[in-house]
Scaffold this active site. Structure first.
Site, PDB file in Angstrom:
ATOM      1  N   HIS A 138      -3.342   5.335  -3.323  1.00 57.14           N
ATOM      2  CA  HIS A 138      -4.865   4.684  -3.080  1.00 57.14           C
ATOM      3  C   HIS A 138      -5.985   5.057  -2.514  1.00 57.14           C
ATOM      4  CE1 HIS A 138      -2.647   2.861   0.130  1.00 57.14           C
ATOM      5  NE2 HIS A 138      -3.578   2.356   0.834  1.00 57.14           N
TER       6      HIS A 138
ATOM      7  N   HIS B 117      -9.382   3.876   0.409  1.00 59.05           N
ATOM      8  CA  HIS B 117     -10.003   3.327   1.310  1.00 59.05           C
ATOM      9  C   HIS B 117     -11.339   3.528   1.303  1.00 59.05           C
ATOM     10  CE1 HIS B 117      -6.721   0.362   1.911  1.00 59.05           C
ATOM     11  NE2 HIS B 117      -5.953   1.775   2.349  1.00 59.05           N
TER      12      HIS B 117
ATOM     13  N   GLU C 167     -10.685  -0.595   7.175  1.00 59.27           N
ATOM     14  CA  GLU C 167     -10.180   0.063   6.470  1.00 59.27           C
ATOM     15  C   GLU C 167     -10.736  -0.406   5.415  1.00 59.27           C
ATOM     16  OE1 GLU C 167      -5.582  -0.221   5.294  1.00 59.27           O
ATOM     17  OE2 GLU C 167      -5.246   1.136   6.438  1.00 59.27           O
TER      18      GLU C 167
ATOM     19  N   HIS D 251     -13.195  12.717   2.084  1.00 62.51           N
ATOM     20  CA  HIS D 251     -13.133  12.444  -0.158  1.00 62.51           C
ATOM     21  C   HIS D 251     -12.005  12.956   0.338  1.00 62.51           C
ATOM     22  CE1 HIS D 251     -16.865  10.592  -0.722  1.00 62.51           C
ATOM     23  NE2 HIS D 251     -16.167  10.329  -1.883  1.00 62.51           N
TER      24      HIS D 251
ATOM     25  N   CYS E  48       0.618  -0.804   0.276  1.00 57.94           N
ATOM     26  CA  CYS E  48      -0.195   0.030  -0.009  1.00 57.94           C
ATOM     27  C   CYS E  48       1.184   0.880   0.205  1.00 57.94           C
ATOM     28  CB  CYS E  48      -0.945  -0.285   1.001  1.00 57.94           C
ATOM     29  SG  CYS E  48      -2.328  -1.670   1.200  1.00 57.94           S
TER      30      CYS E  48
END
Length: 114
Positions: free
Chosen positions: A10, A12, A98, A50, A6
């Site tokens: 990226h 989640h 997560e 976000h 990770c």
């Protein structure tokens, strides 16, 4: 610096479970679920949803373990501001998922300095 799977940017879909204890009031309620939801929305979701976590969290490796400590501190501070702590209510446990199968859990006794 984390060098695992990770390490690249990226996302989640986090889920947070909050456990608060407290004394019951005259109608048999400790803390209204609406107030807990409002605390979550105002001090956690509004700041993290976000968002690029590295830009909005303090300088830290944004692991679930580090994030849950930060979240704990924010919720406890808000509970104090709202008078919930003074009324005998306590944050007992947080679990931050997560992914549906990966989570970090934090218990009150681990956050107490002795």
């Amino acid at each position: 610096m984390y060098e695992g799977k990770c390490k690249n940017l990226h996302g989640h879909t986090y889920q947070l479970h909050i456990t608060i204890s407290g004394f019951l009031n005259e109608i048999g309620m400790a803390v209204d679920f609406g107030e807990i939801k409002d605390i979550f929305q105002s001090v956690i979701k509004s700041r993290l949803d976000h968002k690029y976590l590295n830009d909005v969290l303090p300088s830290m490796n944004t692991t679930a373990e580090n994030m849950i400590v930060w979240i704990w501190e924010q919720i406890e501070e808000e509970m104090v501001k709202r008078g919930l702590t003074e009324a005998g209510h306590r944050l007992e446990t947080l679990t931050l998922f997560e992914t549906p199968t990966s989570s970090a859990t934090l218990h009150r006794e681990w956050m107490i300095d002795e």
